[in-house]
Design a protein around this motif. Structure first.
Motif, PDB file in Angstrom:
ATOM      1  N   LEU A 186     -32.755  58.940  61.651  1.00  0.00           N
ATOM      2  CA  LEU A 186     -31.620  58.684  60.774  1.00  0.00           C
ATOM      3  C   LEU A 186     -31.799  57.300  60.172  1.00  0.00           C
ATOM      4  O   LEU A 186     -31.474  56.288  60.788  1.00  0.00           O
ATOM      5  N   GLU A 187     -32.362  57.269  58.985  1.00  0.00           N
ATOM      6  CA  GLU A 187     -32.690  55.997  58.347  1.00  0.00           C
ATOM      7  C   GLU A 187     -31.425  55.301  57.861  1.00  0.00           C
ATOM      8  O   GLU A 187     -30.562  55.921  57.231  1.00  0.00           O
ATOM      9  N   ARG A 188     -31.312  54.009  58.145  1.00  0.00           N
ATOM     10  CA  ARG A 188     -30.179  53.238  57.629  1.00  0.00           C
ATOM     11  C   ARG A 188     -30.345  53.026  56.130  1.00  0.00           C
ATOM     12  O   ARG A 188     -31.423  52.716  55.651  1.00  0.00           O
ATOM     13  N   GLN A 189     -29.244  53.179  55.420  1.00  0.00           N
ATOM     14  CA  GLN A 189     -29.307  53.033  53.977  1.00  0.00           C
ATOM     15  C   GLN A 189     -29.372  51.554  53.593  1.00  0.00           C
ATOM     16  O   GLN A 189     -28.738  50.704  54.223  1.00  0.00           O
ATOM     17  N   PRO A 190     -30.156  51.225  52.566  1.00  0.00           N
ATOM     18  CA  PRO A 190     -30.195  49.837  52.089  1.00  0.00           C
ATOM     19  C   PRO A 190     -28.821  49.414  51.577  1.00  0.00           C
ATOM     20  O   PRO A 190     -27.969  50.245  51.246  1.00  0.00           O
ATOM     21  N   ARG A 191     -28.614  48.117  51.523  1.00  0.00           N
ATOM     22  CA  ARG A 191     -27.324  47.606  51.065  1.00  0.00           C
ATOM     23  C   ARG A 191     -27.117  47.881  49.575  1.00  0.00           C
ATOM     24  O   ARG A 191     -26.003  48.018  49.112  1.00  0.00           O
ATOM     25  N   SER A 192     -28.207  47.964  48.842  1.00  0.00           N
ATOM     26  CA  SER A 192     -28.089  48.239  47.415  1.00  0.00           C
ATOM     27  C   SER A 192     -27.663  49.676  47.177  1.00  0.00           C
ATOM     28  O   SER A 192     -28.227  50.612  47.742  1.00  0.00           O
ATOM     29  N   ASN A 193     -26.638  49.873  46.338  1.00  0.00           N
ATOM     30  CA  ASN A 193     -26.164  51.219  46.032  1.00  0.00           C
ATOM     31  C   ASN A 193     -27.126  51.988  45.141  1.00  0.00           C
ATOM     32  O   ASN A 193     -26.999  53.204  44.983  1.00  0.00           O
ATOM     33  N   SER A 194     -28.108  51.293  44.563  1.00  0.00           N
ATOM     34  CA  SER A 194     -29.042  51.945  43.653  1.00  0.00           C
ATOM     35  C   SER A 194     -30.296  52.457  44.368  1.00  0.00           C
ATOM     36  O   SER A 194     -31.180  53.001  43.723  1.00  0.00           O
ATOM     37  N   THR A 195     -30.368  52.297  45.690  1.00  0.00           N
ATOM     38  CA  THR A 195     -31.522  52.761  46.460  1.00  0.00           C
ATOM     39  C   THR A 195     -31.043  53.612  47.627  1.00  0.00           C
ATOM     40  O   THR A 195     -30.143  53.214  48.369  1.00  0.00           O
ATOM     41  N   LEU A 196     -31.655  54.772  47.791  1.00  0.00           N
ATOM     42  CA  LEU A 196     -31.332  55.680  48.885  1.00  0.00           C
ATOM     43  C   LEU A 196     -32.598  56.010  49.658  1.00  0.00           C
ATOM     44  O   LEU A 196     -33.687  56.090  49.076  1.00  0.00           O
ATOM     45  N   VAL A 210     -39.528  57.477  42.855  1.00  0.00           N
ATOM     46  CA  VAL A 210     -39.495  58.091  44.186  1.00  0.00           C
ATOM     47  C   VAL A 210     -40.792  57.752  44.928  1.00  0.00           C
ATOM     48  O   VAL A 210     -41.884  57.982  44.412  1.00  0.00           O
ATOM     49  N   GLU A 211     -40.655  57.214  46.121  1.00  0.00           N
ATOM     50  CA  GLU A 211     -41.788  56.968  47.002  1.00  0.00           C
ATOM     51  C   GLU A 211     -41.682  57.914  48.193  1.00  0.00           C
ATOM     52  O   GLU A 211     -40.606  58.028  48.800  1.00  0.00           O
ATOM     53  N   ARG A 223     -40.395  60.677  54.699  1.00  0.00           N
ATOM     54  CA  ARG A 223     -39.499  59.573  54.327  1.00  0.00           C
ATOM     55  C   ARG A 223     -39.515  59.435  52.818  1.00  0.00           C
ATOM     56  O   ARG A 223     -40.573  59.182  52.225  1.00  0.00           O
ATOM     57  N   LEU A 224     -38.353  59.625  52.209  1.00  0.00           N
ATOM     58  CA  LEU A 224     -38.213  59.526  50.757  1.00  0.00           C
ATOM     59  C   LEU A 224     -37.366  58.310  50.410  1.00  0.00           C
ATOM     60  O   LEU A 224     -36.289  58.112  50.974  1.00  0.00           O
ATOM     61  N   THR A 225     -37.845  57.490  49.487  1.00  0.00           N
ATOM     62  CA  THR A 225     -37.086  56.355  48.970  1.00  0.00           C
ATOM     63  C   THR A 225     -36.854  56.571  47.490  1.00  0.00           C
ATOM     64  O   THR A 225     -37.810  56.699  46.710  1.00  0.00           O
ATOM     65  N   VAL A 226     -35.581  56.644  47.095  1.00  0.00           N
ATOM     66  CA  VAL A 226     -35.204  56.900  45.702  1.00  0.00           C
ATOM     67  C   VAL A 226     -34.577  55.631  45.138  1.00  0.00           C
ATOM     68  O   VAL A 226     -33.554  55.151  45.642  1.00  0.00           O
ATOM     69  N   ASP A 227     -35.190  55.084  44.085  1.00  0.00           N
ATOM     70  CA  ASP A 227     -34.676  53.874  43.422  1.00  0.00           C
ATOM     71  C   ASP A 227     -33.988  54.239  42.116  1.00  0.00           C
ATOM     72  O   ASP A 227     -34.191  55.320  41.551  1.00  0.00           O
ATOM     73  N   GLY A 228     -33.180  53.300  41.632  1.00  0.00           N
ATOM     74  CA  GLY A 228     -32.498  53.499  40.359  1.00  0.00           C
ATOM     75  C   GLY A 228     -31.508  54.646  40.381  1.00  0.00           C
ATOM     76  O   GLY A 228     -31.400  55.407  39.410  1.00  0.00           O
ATOM     77  N   VAL A 229     -30.766  54.772  41.492  1.00  0.00           N
ATOM     78  CA  VAL A 229     -29.820  55.876  41.654  1.00  0.00           C
ATOM     79  C   VAL A 229     -28.589  55.655  40.784  1.00  0.00           C
ATOM     80  O   VAL A 229     -27.977  54.577  40.796  1.00  0.00           O
ATOM     81  N   SER A 230     -28.235  56.683  40.014  1.00  0.00           N
ATOM     82  CA  SER A 230     -27.007  56.698  39.222  1.00  0.00           C
ATOM     83  C   SER A 230     -26.446  58.115  39.305  1.00  0.00           C
ATOM     84  O   SER A 230     -26.682  58.952  38.440  1.00  0.00           O
ATOM     85  N   SER A 231     -25.707  58.372  40.372  1.00  0.00           N
ATOM     86  CA  SER A 231     -25.296  59.735  40.717  1.00  0.00           C
ATOM     87  C   SER A 231     -24.363  60.337  39.668  1.00  0.00           C
ATOM     88  O   SER A 231     -23.414  59.691  39.220  1.00  0.00           O
TER      89      SER A 231
END
Length: 340
Positions: free
Chosen positions: A133-143, A202-203, A225-233
């Motif tokens: 269970l990966e902790r989410q980054p503090r930035s709302n634009s990265t998941l 996406v990484e 493990r997926l890292t999604v940047d530039g999130v704008s839901s």
């Protein structure tokens, strides 16, 4: 007269010793009876104390110091899944001779492990130290999404989102694959890792191992493990997940656990936690006309686009809510539209 006095003194001393012996035996019998009473089967209790010979008073019992155990931090139950996955190397003994048709037991075991992971999420929703269970980054634009995965690829095809191509089973009964254009020969239990960017923003990092293989297909299992940047839901339509592997879609379904403070949104969605009410946890950002209240155990779902060609289908359940926060746990299906 002197001998008589000596005899009397000797007799008195003998009687005194005999009395002590009788008292000692009586004390031991009483102690044994107390220890073996029905209400004291643990054989631990309060026993009568003898009088001190010097003072005739009962001795003072001192309290023994109580040793308190230091709290042990909870350990994530998912580490067992990760430790067991490499043990699938034993499956190669059957794979080399009989192919996939005889590997139902190995696949069934992996399936049970994945199901156990989902069950543990529901049973221990407050676990926060789990490696899966990966902790989410503090930035709302990265998941970040992380969880167990099992993949199947046909001979001659790529594992979706990677440049790993399964060629076929060789005459030496090994699995021939191409990784970054280089040939590699794998057996059951060998690593099949990959790191790269299947789509802009996406990484992806795959840590997996070969489970079984045949002339027609190969199956691998491990973690992603997926890292999604530039999130704008943006809520809306998501592609339908195909029943079979589709090279134009990368689909991963991973467990998630979120603690949402009052006024914040559930990561990856436009749903916010308004607060606790008499009707349950109140949500904001729902479509017009939908009830905003959720009791403990009620489901919360959201579908939409995280960024161009990256979609999320989230289904979670309420595990706890109060004036300060809302806890939810469930599964996130991340869909990458890499084709077309």
């Amino acid at each position: 007269m002197k001998p008589d006095l000596e005899n009397r003194s000797y007799t008195a001393r003998a009687e005194h010793k005999l009395g002590d012996s009788v008292l000692s035996t009586s004390y031991d019998l009483g102690k044994w009876a107390l220890l073996n009473q029905v209400m004291n089967r643990s054989r631990v209790g309060i026993l009568p104390a003898r009088n001190k010979e010097e003072t005739g008073k009962m001795p003072v019992l001192r309290k023994m110091p109580v040793l308190r155990k230091m709290p042990v931090p909870p350990r994530c139950p998912f580490y067992k899944t990760l430790k067991i996955i490499p043990l699938f190397s034993n499956a190669g003994k059957c794979t080399q001779d009989n192919g996939l048709s005889t590997q139902n037991s190995a696949l069934s075991l992996l399936k049970r492990l994945l199901i156990a992971t989902a069950v543990l999420l529901a049973v221990v929703p407050t676990t926060t130290s789990c490696s899966l269970l990966e902790r989410q980054p503090r930035s709302n634009s990265t998941l970040v999404y992380k969880g167990p995965v099992r993949q199947e690829v046909k001979a001659g095809s790529l594992i979706p989102g990677t440049d790993i191509r399964y060629i076929s089973r060789t005459e030496d009964k090994t699995a021939e694959v191409l990784i970054n254009g280089q040939r590699a020969f794998k057996r059951s239990g060998d690593s099949l890792d990959w790191t790269g960017s299947p789509l802009r923003g996406v990484e992806m990092r795959l840590n997996q191992r070969v489970l079984v293989y045949s002339d027609e297909r190969l199956q691998a299992g491990g973690t992603v493990r997926l890292t999604v940047d530039g999130v704008s839901s943006q809520p809306g339509w998501v592609p339908q997940v195909p029943a079979q592997t589709n090279p134009s879609l990368v689909v991963y379904k991973v467990p998630v656990l979120y603690r949402v403070k009052q006024g914040e949104t559930i990561p990856g969605t436009t749903l916010s936690y308004t607060g606790k009410t008499d009707k349950g946890a109140q949500l904001g950002g729902l479509p017009t006309g939908e009830s905003p209240y959720r009791q403990g155990g009620d489901s919360i779902s959201w579908r939409g686009e995280l960024r161009p060609r990256v979609y999320l289908d989230l289904v979670v359940r309420t595990t706890l809510y109060n004036e300060d926060r809302l806890n939810v746990t469930g599964f996130a299906t991340v869909i990458l539209a890499i084709g077309g």
